[in-house]
Enzyme design. Structure first.
Site, mmCIF file in Angstrom:
data_model
loop_
_atom_site.group_PDB
_atom_site.id
_atom_site.type_symbol
_atom_site.label_atom_id
_atom_site.label_comp_id
_atom_site.label_asym_id
_atom_site.label_seq_id
_atom_site.Cartn_x
_atom_site.Cartn_y
_atom_site.Cartn_z
ATOM 1 N N GLY A 75 2.948 1.719 0.370
ATOM 2 C CA GLY A 75 4.335 2.165 0.261
ATOM 3 C C GLY A 75 4.427 3.626 -0.106
ATOM 4 O O GLY A 75 3.440 4.353 -0.054
ATOM 5 N N ASN A 76 5.616 4.053 -0.458
ATOM 6 C CA ASN A 76 5.824 5.445 -0.867
ATOM 7 C C ASN A 76 6.859 5.481 -1.982
ATOM 8 O O ASN A 76 7.431 4.453 -2.342
ATOM 9 C CB ASN A 76 6.248 6.298 0.333
ATOM 10 N N ARG A 77 7.097 6.666 -2.514
ATOM 11 C CA ARG A 77 7.908 6.769 -3.724
ATOM 12 C C ARG A 77 9.386 7.040 -3.462
ATOM 13 O O ARG A 77 10.117 7.400 -4.379
ATOM 14 C CB ARG A 77 7.317 7.851 -4.636
ATOM 15 N N SER A 78 9.850 6.873 -2.255
ATOM 16 C CA SER A 78 11.271 7.119 -1.998
ATOM 17 C C SER A 78 12.129 6.058 -2.698
ATOM 18 O O SER A 78 11.931 4.865 -2.517
ATOM 19 C CB SER A 78 11.546 7.085 -0.491
ATOM 20 N N ALA A 90 12.110 7.069 4.148
ATOM 21 C CA ALA A 90 10.722 7.517 4.259
ATOM 22 C C ALA A 90 9.970 6.427 5.008
ATOM 23 O O ALA A 90 9.817 5.311 4.503
ATOM 24 C CB ALA A 90 10.129 7.737 2.879
#
Ligand code: CTP
Ligand code: CA
Length: 232
Positions: free
Chosen positions: A33-36, A100
């Site tokens: 995943g990502n931090r958005s 994102a």
């Protein structure tokens, strides 16, 4: 700005916003995943709604509350997001790709939880490219739709940040590209943002900083003037 927040200049317009960040599963309990957080995208959905638009929010793993009054499509992976976009983007007046999207996903998803291999002290994952959803929209005919992309960059030099944004707008075929600087401590979870919006010819059409809601209104100000220019 406060003035634009009171305008009903998107009355009757259909606005699609993707927000959050995709998660690409590895197995039933893990993902890449990502931090958005989804905050800037949600602020755009709320601002568009306040200005009279009918908003569809494509929500990818939001870490904040969903806004009320939008048509919400929940998705998790990039492929699901692509599918939702394909359903709702045709005929929309505005499409904002604030989500994102993971550039890659695991080549295969394990049906059961991946166990440690005791004989190995490392693990190599094989990833495959996800489709570029924004470029797919930007490179297809989209007359009548203002297409807005985002670029979160860690570049600290202003000139290089702008050059990255210009190249990205061009490559994606977006009408507008919103560039913001992110890092370990700026951008994502914050309630404030600072952006530069790049237009068709690579020029800076606006700069905005402040709350994510005020930045959302500043972006929509540009969208409205683009839509008006395109229609006339
Ligand atoms: N985007 C998309 N589909 C992808 C990746 C990105 O639609 N598979 C969209 C994002 O929603 C955003 C814009 O493209 O609006 C720019 O995303 P970004 O990750 O900054 O661009 P990339 O082309 O993926 O470049 P980079 O290699 O810098 O990640
Ligand atoms: Ca990317």
């Amino acid at each position: 700005s406060g003035a634009s927040a009171n305008r009903r200049d998107l009355e009757g317009r259909r606005v699609v916003v993707s927000a959050g960040g995709t998660r690409e599963p590895l197995d039933p309990v893990r993902f890449l995943g990502n931090r958005s957080s989804g905050k800037q995208g949600i602020a755009i959905a709320e601002a568009a709604q306040a200005r009279g638009a009918q908003v569809t929010l494509i929500a990818a793993n939001l870490e904040v509350d969903e806004p009320e009054g939008c048509d919400i499509r929940r998705v998790s992976t990039a492929l699901e997001l692509q599918h939702a976009v394909a359903e709702v983007a045709p005929g929309a007046d505005v499409v904002v790709m604030a989500a994102a999207v993971a550039d890659y996903r695991p080549a295969s998803v394990s049906e059961s939880k991946i166990k440690k291999d005791q004989s190995d002290d490392g693990l190599t994952l094989e990833l495959v490219r996800n489709p570029d959803i924004l470029a797919g929209l930007g490179h297809a005919p989209h007359a009548g739709t203002v297409l807005v992309g985002f670029a979160a960059e860690t570049e600290s030099d202003d000139a290089r940040l702008l050059a990255l944004g210009r190249a990205k707008r061009e490559a994606k075929g977006a009408d507008l590209l919103v560039v913001n600087r992110v890092g370990w401590n700026e951008g994502f979870a914050s309630d404030e943002n600072e952006v530069v919006v790049i237009g068709d010819d690579g020029t800076i059409v606006t700069r905005a900083h402040g709350t994510k809601l005020s930045v959302a209104h500043a972006i929509l100000d540009v969208v409205v003037s683009e839509a008006t220019t395109a229609a006339s």
